[in-house]
Design a protein around this motif. Structure first.
Motif, mmCIF file in Angstrom:
data_model
loop_
_atom_site.group_PDB
_atom_site.id
_atom_site.type_symbol
_atom_site.label_atom_id
_atom_site.label_comp_id
_atom_site.label_asym_id
_atom_site.label_seq_id
_atom_site.Cartn_x
_atom_site.Cartn_y
_atom_site.Cartn_z
ATOM 1 N N ALA A 13 0.745 -1.178 -0.127
ATOM 2 C CA ALA A 13 -0.002 -0.036 0.036
ATOM 3 C C ALA A 13 0.872 1.194 0.289
ATOM 4 O O ALA A 13 0.554 2.358 -0.717
ATOM 5 N N LEU A 14 1.869 1.360 0.680
ATOM 6 C CA LEU A 14 2.717 2.493 0.983
ATOM 7 C C LEU A 14 3.380 2.587 -0.603
ATOM 8 O O LEU A 14 3.701 3.708 -1.205
ATOM 9 N N LEU A 15 3.926 1.457 -1.064
ATOM 10 C CA LEU A 15 4.726 1.594 -2.336
ATOM 11 C C LEU A 15 3.696 1.963 -3.274
ATOM 12 O O LEU A 15 3.983 2.839 -4.340
ATOM 13 N N LEU A 16 2.300 1.573 -3.351
ATOM 14 C CA LEU A 16 1.438 2.167 -4.272
ATOM 15 C C LEU A 16 1.203 3.634 -4.318
ATOM 16 O O LEU A 16 1.164 4.379 -5.425
ATOM 17 N N VAL A 17 1.056 4.208 -2.946
ATOM 18 C CA VAL A 17 0.982 5.521 -2.851
ATOM 19 C C VAL A 17 2.065 6.371 -3.455
ATOM 20 O O VAL A 17 1.931 7.446 -4.007
ATOM 21 N N VAL A 18 3.399 5.901 -3.076
ATOM 22 C CA VAL A 18 4.470 6.637 -3.616
ATOM 23 C C VAL A 18 4.591 6.581 -5.126
ATOM 24 O O VAL A 18 4.894 7.600 -5.766
ATOM 25 N N ALA A 19 4.219 5.463 -5.647
ATOM 26 C CA ALA A 19 4.181 5.522 -7.263
ATOM 27 C C ALA A 19 3.200 6.176 -7.879
ATOM 28 O O ALA A 19 3.425 6.915 -8.846
ATOM 29 N N ALA A 20 1.961 6.369 -7.249
ATOM 30 C CA ALA A 20 0.852 7.063 -7.995
ATOM 31 C C ALA A 20 1.228 8.841 -7.648
ATOM 32 O O ALA A 20 1.141 9.473 -8.511
ATOM 33 N N SER A 21 1.866 9.121 -6.547
ATOM 34 C CA SER A 21 2.168 10.352 -6.225
ATOM 35 C C SER A 21 3.216 10.714 -7.176
ATOM 36 O O SER A 21 3.216 11.750 -7.787
ATOM 37 N N CYS A 22 4.400 9.864 -7.512
ATOM 38 C CA CYS A 22 5.495 10.248 -8.451
ATOM 39 C C CYS A 22 4.774 10.300 -9.804
ATOM 40 O O CYS A 22 5.200 11.219 -10.480
ATOM 41 N N ALA A 23 4.023 9.402 -10.166
ATOM 42 C CA ALA A 23 3.339 9.616 -11.522
ATOM 43 C C ALA A 23 2.843 10.932 -11.798
ATOM 44 O O ALA A 23 2.730 11.382 -12.904
ATOM 45 N N HIS A 24 1.886 11.204 -10.952
ATOM 46 C CA HIS A 24 1.229 12.664 -11.176
ATOM 47 C C HIS A 24 2.139 13.717 -11.164
ATOM 48 O O HIS A 24 2.066 14.589 -11.786
ATOM 49 N N LEU A 25 3.108 13.684 -9.932
ATOM 50 C CA LEU A 25 4.104 14.847 -10.208
ATOM 51 C C LEU A 25 4.753 15.085 -11.603
ATOM 52 O O LEU A 25 4.928 16.115 -12.151
ATOM 53 N N TYR A 258 7.409 -9.401 -10.063
ATOM 54 C CA TYR A 258 8.001 -8.362 -10.229
ATOM 55 C C TYR A 258 8.324 -7.999 -11.456
ATOM 56 O O TYR A 258 8.975 -6.734 -11.894
ATOM 57 N N SER A 259 8.284 -8.738 -12.600
ATOM 58 C CA SER A 259 8.491 -8.700 -14.145
ATOM 59 C C SER A 259 7.234 -8.413 -14.650
ATOM 60 O O SER A 259 7.348 -7.863 -16.029
ATOM 61 N N SER A 260 6.093 -8.081 -13.995
ATOM 62 C CA SER A 260 4.822 -7.660 -14.597
ATOM 63 C C SER A 260 5.055 -6.250 -15.006
ATOM 64 O O SER A 260 3.996 -6.017 -16.022
ATOM 65 N N ALA A 261 5.986 -5.484 -14.770
ATOM 66 C CA ALA A 261 6.121 -4.250 -15.424
ATOM 67 C C ALA A 261 6.337 -4.334 -16.675
ATOM 68 O O ALA A 261 6.060 -3.429 -17.755
ATOM 69 N N LEU A 262 7.112 -5.268 -17.240
ATOM 70 C CA LEU A 262 7.768 -5.455 -18.597
ATOM 71 C C LEU A 262 6.440 -5.909 -19.300
ATOM 72 O O LEU A 262 6.343 -5.410 -20.327
ATOM 73 N N LEU A 263 5.635 -6.748 -18.446
ATOM 74 C CA LEU A 263 4.410 -7.126 -19.393
ATOM 75 C C LEU A 263 3.525 -5.942 -19.609
ATOM 76 O O LEU A 263 2.987 -5.812 -20.826
ATOM 77 N N PHE A 301 -2.733 2.963 -12.599
ATOM 78 C CA PHE A 301 -3.449 1.339 -13.003
ATOM 79 C C PHE A 301 -2.140 0.546 -13.001
ATOM 80 O O PHE A 301 -2.007 -0.675 -12.433
ATOM 81 N N GLY A 302 -1.137 0.852 -13.585
ATOM 82 C CA GLY A 302 0.129 0.118 -13.938
ATOM 83 C C GLY A 302 0.784 -0.334 -12.556
ATOM 84 O O GLY A 302 1.134 -1.292 -12.421
ATOM 85 N N ALA A 303 0.967 0.797 -11.785
ATOM 86 C CA ALA A 303 1.140 0.416 -10.373
ATOM 87 C C ALA A 303 0.532 -0.292 -9.473
ATOM 88 O O ALA A 303 1.036 -1.324 -8.969
ATOM 89 N N LEU A 304 -0.794 -0.485 -9.653
ATOM 90 C CA LEU A 304 -1.611 -1.346 -9.084
ATOM 91 C C LEU A 304 -1.342 -2.775 -9.378
ATOM 92 O O LEU A 304 -1.365 -3.617 -8.591
ATOM 93 N N CYS A 305 -1.293 -2.787 -10.903
ATOM 94 C CA CYS A 305 -1.060 -4.254 -11.404
ATOM 95 C C CYS A 305 0.271 -4.627 -11.020
ATOM 96 O O CYS A 305 0.476 -6.160 -10.647
#
Length: 327
Positions: A13-25, A258-263, A301-305
């Motif tokens: 959950a913390l990782l998702l918040v950080v990723a979403a915040s960085c994406a918007h910024l 953790y290779s799902s980002a490549l997917l 959405f990508g970060a959530l996946c």
């Protein structure tokens, strides 16, 4: 198990918040939606543009921290904001998520299962014909960009259709518009449209996972319990599959997650080439338009996946490898 899940859920959950915040910024800093209005003929007055940008929380003149807080307060309630033209980003995202999930789920399943099977078979036939061929083909596929794989499969499908004189394979779209027929015909039509995009997503995963699984299996081939099994009369192949495969699956499961980002990155180009109207196509179009909120929503959405895949991978390794249960 409960404590394990709670620790992982908090971390994800913390990782998702950080990723979403960085994406918007990053999107708010790098993209400029003002250019969409200036490109209109005739362009609207500057004060009208500023008013619209203020209304949609997109004005670069507004402090970044203020824009972020407004956006984050909306995301908490499920509102990802508005595009530069006033359209609802959340509605667009929801409509496209189902399209992408069909492609990602099938591609991930086929890639993981195919990669494990091919890697295990190659390891059991170390330095044989299958092993050498799989290594060469895997390296070729890994080094080929996803867009090239997609276009190559598309061209091959058109050639097959031309040779057979039929529409055996569909190279574009999710379904055939205006198709007449019952449920079976509809399902078969969607399957024909789904085949090539799924292969485009799955083939790089199979190539990558098979190399990783092969090396893990070869590492297990020299372990004491595999040698003991062979001393009891099992063949090398039987000993590896019966005793080495489960141990090798532990780190492989984590790698798969953790290779799902490549997917996800592969699906972006696949959707564009094959004309699938999913979040990947939405992302590419939104970047070209400088659509801050749309880009941030797709990245969320990508970060959530990725986070979900990582959590499932942790649970999978917990179940497959008992040694992780003491961590």
């Amino acid at each position: 198990m409960v404590r394990f899940l709670l620790r992982r859920l908090v971390g994800k959950a913390l990782l998702l918040v950080v990723a979403a915040s960085c994406a918007h910024l990053l999107a708010a800093t790098a993209l400029d939606p003002r250019g969409n209005y200036e490109g209109q003929r005739p362009p609207p007055p500057a004060e009208t543009v500023d008013a619209l940008l203020d209304e949609y929380n997109l004005n670069p003149d507004t402090p970044l921290a203020e824009r972020y807080l407004v956006w984050a307060s909306g995301v908490v309630t499920g509102d990802f904001g508005r595009s530069w033209d006033g359209s609802d980003v959340t509605a667009q995202l929801v409509r496209r998520v189902g399209v992408s999930l069909r492609l990602l789920a099938l591609g991930a399943a086929l890639g993981a299962l195919g990669g494990v099977l091919l890697g295990a078979l190659a390891a059991s036939r170390h330095r044989g014909g299958l092993d050498r061929t799989s290594v060469a083909v895997s390296l070729l596929v890994i080094s080929t960009p996803a867009v090239v794989v997609a276009v190559s499969l598309q061209s091959a499908a058109l050639w097959v259709n031309q040779v057979t004189g039929s529409e055996l394979l569909r190279a574009t779209g999710e379904f055939t518009p205006g198709l007449n027929g019952g449920p079976v015909a509809q399902v078969m039509d969607r399957a024909r449209h789904l085949l090539l995009p799924t292969l485009t997503v799955a083939l790089p995963q199979i190539a990558l996972f098979s190399r990783y699984q092969r090396n893990l299996m070869l590492d297990e081939a020299g372990s004491d319990y595999v040698r003991t099994a062979r001393a009891k009369g099992l063949t090398k192949r039987a000993a590896l599959f019966r005793h080495g495969l489960r141990t090798a699956l532990g780190p492989a499961v984590t790698y798969f997650g953790y290779s799902s980002a490549l997917l996800f990155a592969s699906a972006v180009f696949t959707e564009k080439v094959f004309g699938w109207h999913g979040v990947g196509e939405y992302l590419l179009d939104s970047v070209g338009r400088g659509d801050v909120h749309a880009v941030a929503a797709v990245c969320c959405f990508g970060a959530l996946c990725v986070v979900t895949a990582g959590l499932l991978a942790d649970i999978g390794r917990f179940l497959v490898d008992p040694r992780t249960r003491v961590l």
